[in-house]
Design a protein around this motif. Sequence first.
Motif, short mmCIF file in Angstrom:
data_model
loop_
_atom_site.label_atom_id
_atom_site.label_comp_id
_atom_site.label_asym_id
_atom_site.label_seq_id
_atom_site.Cartn_x
_atom_site.Cartn_y
_atom_site.Cartn_z
N ILE A 9 36.63 37.93 58.11
CA ILE A 9 36.09 39.01 58.93
C ILE A 9 34.58 38.97 58.98
CG2 ILE A 9 38.12 40.48 58.57
CD1 ILE A 9 36.37 42.21 56.76
N ASP A 10 34.09 39.61 59.99
CA ASP A 10 32.68 39.74 60.27
C ASP A 10 31.88 40.20 59.04
OD1 ASP A 10 30.34 41.22 61.52
OD2 ASP A 10 31.39 40.38 63.28
N ASP A 11 30.72 39.59 58.83
CA ASP A 11 29.87 39.94 57.70
C ASP A 11 29.50 41.43 57.64
OD1 ASP A 11 29.82 37.43 56.76
OD2 ASP A 11 27.77 36.97 57.36
N LEU A 12 29.21 41.98 58.81
CA LEU A 12 28.79 43.37 58.85
C LEU A 12 29.93 44.27 58.36
CD1 LEU A 12 26.80 45.62 59.90
CD2 LEU A 12 28.11 45.53 62.02
N TYR A 13 31.12 44.03 58.88
CA TYR A 13 32.29 44.80 58.47
C TYR A 13 32.55 44.63 56.98
CZ TYR A 13 33.64 45.59 63.36
OH TYR A 13 33.69 46.00 64.65
N ARG A 14 32.42 43.38 56.55
CA ARG A 14 32.71 43.10 55.15
C ARG A 14 31.78 43.89 54.24
NH1 ARG A 14 32.47 37.09 54.25
NH2 ARG A 14 30.24 37.45 54.36
N ASP A 15 30.50 43.92 54.58
CA ASP A 15 29.54 44.63 53.75
C ASP A 15 29.84 46.13 53.68
OD1 ASP A 15 28.31 42.26 53.32
OD2 ASP A 15 26.58 42.64 54.59
N VAL A 16 30.20 46.69 54.83
CA VAL A 16 30.50 48.13 54.86
C VAL A 16 31.72 48.43 54.00
CG1 VAL A 16 31.20 50.05 56.34
CG2 VAL A 16 29.43 48.48 57.12
N ILE A 17 32.74 47.59 54.13
CA ILE A 17 33.98 47.81 53.38
C ILE A 17 33.73 47.66 51.88
CG2 ILE A 17 36.28 46.88 52.93
CD1 ILE A 17 36.41 46.27 56.01
N ILE A 18 32.96 46.66 51.51
CA ILE A 18 32.68 46.45 50.08
C ILE A 18 31.85 47.61 49.52
CG2 ILE A 18 31.40 45.01 48.45
CD1 ILE A 18 32.38 42.57 50.09
N ARG A 19 30.89 48.07 50.31
CA ARG A 19 30.06 49.19 49.84
C ARG A 19 30.90 50.44 49.60
NH1 ARG A 19 27.40 52.43 53.25
NH2 ARG A 19 27.32 50.91 54.93
N HIS A 20 31.82 50.71 50.52
CA HIS A 20 32.67 51.89 50.35
C HIS A 20 33.67 51.70 49.23
CE1 HIS A 20 31.65 54.96 53.27
NE2 HIS A 20 31.20 53.97 54.02
N HIS A 21 34.13 50.49 49.04
CA HIS A 21 35.06 50.25 47.94
C HIS A 21 34.36 50.54 46.62
CE1 HIS A 21 37.65 47.30 45.46
NE2 HIS A 21 38.17 48.50 45.46
#
Length: 154
Positions: A9-21
């Motif tokens: 998946i897209d880097d931007l999406y990945r960063d947001v998901i990881i941050r929220h996790h």
Amino acid sequence: MQKFPFDQIDDLYRDVIIRHHRASRSQPEVGDPDVEYDEYNPICGDRVVLQLRVVEGRIVEAGFKGEGCSITQASASMMTDALEGLTLEEAEDLADRFRLSLTGDGPPGSPTSGLGDLEALQAVRAFPVRIKCALLGWSALEQGIEEYRARPAA
Ligand code: ZN
């Protein structure tokens, strides 16, 4: 437990998901919640216990406890961020739009556009088995609100 294919998946999406996790692990508990709903997905062992404080039909505090995959926890974290300040009706409307954005036939992004971090979860559309994970907290929300309304006023 199957890991989410983050490399696809897209880097931007990945960063947001990881941050929220990450943020989901340090959530403060909601004291004396008016809504508390425990939702469990036996397929991957994901759990979200949603807690809301409701004052005059408006969500003034939202939080959750949970365990399981990063998508479940990240989605629940984004959801609780988005819920504070909404009326119960607005929260249900948001849940409808979010569900539709993942399962509907519309173009990706449109129903949740303007919803900030929630848009990152559009990435999950490409992985149908994970849609259930992304929606777990939202099912807890919908059922929790239903239960709250059915309860006789104190
Ligand atoms: Zn999961």
